[in-house]
Design an enzyme around this catalytic site. Structure first.
Site, mmCIF file in Angstrom:
data_model
loop_
_atom_site.group_PDB
_atom_site.id
_atom_site.type_symbol
_atom_site.label_atom_id
_atom_site.label_comp_id
_atom_site.label_asym_id
_atom_site.label_seq_id
_atom_site.Cartn_x
_atom_site.Cartn_y
_atom_site.Cartn_z
ATOM 1 N NE ARG A 1 3.570 -3.956 13.869
ATOM 2 C CZ ARG A 1 2.722 -4.050 13.011
ATOM 3 N NH1 ARG A 1 3.140 -2.602 11.401
ATOM 4 N NH2 ARG A 1 1.638 -3.290 13.078
ATOM 5 C CE1 TYR B 1 0.217 1.468 4.627
ATOM 6 C CE2 TYR B 1 0.498 -1.334 4.495
ATOM 7 C CZ TYR B 1 0.965 0.187 4.808
ATOM 8 O OH TYR B 1 1.649 0.841 6.267
ATOM 9 C CG ASP C 1 -2.882 1.381 13.818
ATOM 10 O OD1 ASP C 1 -1.633 1.736 13.201
ATOM 11 O OD2 ASP C 1 -3.523 1.651 13.430
ATOM 12 C CG ASN D 1 -3.415 -0.868 4.821
ATOM 13 O OD1 ASN D 1 -4.402 -0.839 3.427
ATOM 14 N ND2 ASN D 1 -2.530 -1.857 5.101
#
Length: 287
Positions: free
Chosen positions: A119, A44, A243, A248
């Site tokens: 991560r 993305y 966040d 998305n």
């Protein structure tokens, strides 16, 4: 390649005042692409959302600290995230994305800059599970640094990888409440497995990403029972974050001020608000 919507440019002022030391334990910086290009193999493309915008948001909401999590659109080039840590002068900690080629010198340098974890994405629309041999080797190397690993999973992955997760020897953090789906209810198998996982003293969870758990309409109240159950299961090992800038999201873009107030509705007991200050300070080494 998907293009992402920008975040809500007009956050409300939260009804609830945040305490000193409150931490946004999950946020991102994207670009600017002219300075920090996005990965060629990204799934993305986000709008630029850089360090200055993040600081303005945190100052407006009353957040003293933050954890900047490397996002997949920048791949293993952690430059934008590390630049933000440097400019934050101790206000921020970081979580990196690395591969098997990362050197000890690179890990040591990131540690010096304020990175405290790595991560790994397992989420299907972001490319699916990583190379699990690399996963195991990296976790072995971060152990000596005192770092943790953040697991970004789809709900079904909690079941599929339960044995491997339970073998992890460093603290591990489950992103976004395990991305369970609210319409499946509290008794759905992935969420029950997640609750069981919280008995592991190395397990942490982030009660963020309500817009991902919810059926997708503000104010995302259908995520509240899931967050409350996780907080009650392990009040000392739960984190919260915005966040921002919400990559998305295809339904209802969150308003970050509303997310602060939603978090307060998660915390039935005022003692549960330790997720704002005490818990992130302990995991990330904030003073």
């Amino acid at each position: 390649m998907k293009s992402c919507l920008p975040p809500d440019a007009n956050p409300i002022k939260p009804i609830n005042k945040l305490p000193p030391g409150a931490c946004d334990a999950h946020c991102h910086v994207f670009g600017p692409a002219s300075k920090f290009p996005y990965a060629a193999d990204r799934s993305y493309t986000p709008p630029d959302a850089g360090f200055e915008e993040l600081v303005r948001l945190h100052d407006f909401l009353g957040l003293s600290r933050g954890v900047i999590v490397q996002a997949s659109c920048h791949g293993t080039d952690n430059t934008a995230m590390v630049d933000a840590l440097q400019r934050g002068n101790g206000r921020y900690r970081g979580v990196a994305i690395v591969d098997g080629a990362v050197t000890d010198e690179q890990l040591a340098d990131m540690n010096q800059q304020g990175v405290r974890g790595v991560r790994f994405n397992f989420v299907a629309h972001l490319g699916g599970a990583p190379d699990l041999d690399v996963f195991d080797r990296v976790l072995g190397r971060i152990h000596e640094l005192g770092w943790h690993v953040v697991l970004h999973l789809d709900a079904q992955d909690i079941l599929a990888y339960s044995d491997r997760i339970n073998r992890i020897q460093v603290p591990f953090v489950i992103d976004h409440m395990g991305r369970v789906r609210a319409e499946g209810g509290l008794e759905q198998k992935p969420f029950q497995e997640l609750l069981e996982l919280m008995h592991n003293p190395l397990a942490w969870v982030k009660v963020c990403g309500s817009e991902r758990v919810s059926v997708g309409r503000r104010p995302f109240d259908d995520a509240i029972p899931f967050a409350q159950a996780l907080i009650e299961a392990a009040p000392d090992r739960v984190l919260w974050g915005t966040d921002w800038p919400h990559p998305n999201i295809s339904k209802d873009m969150p308003n970050d001020g509303e997310l602060v107030d939603l978090m307060f509705r998660f915390c039935k007991d005022p003692e549960h608000r330790r997720l704002l200050v005490d818990n992130p300070a302990r995991l990330y080494g904030f003073p």
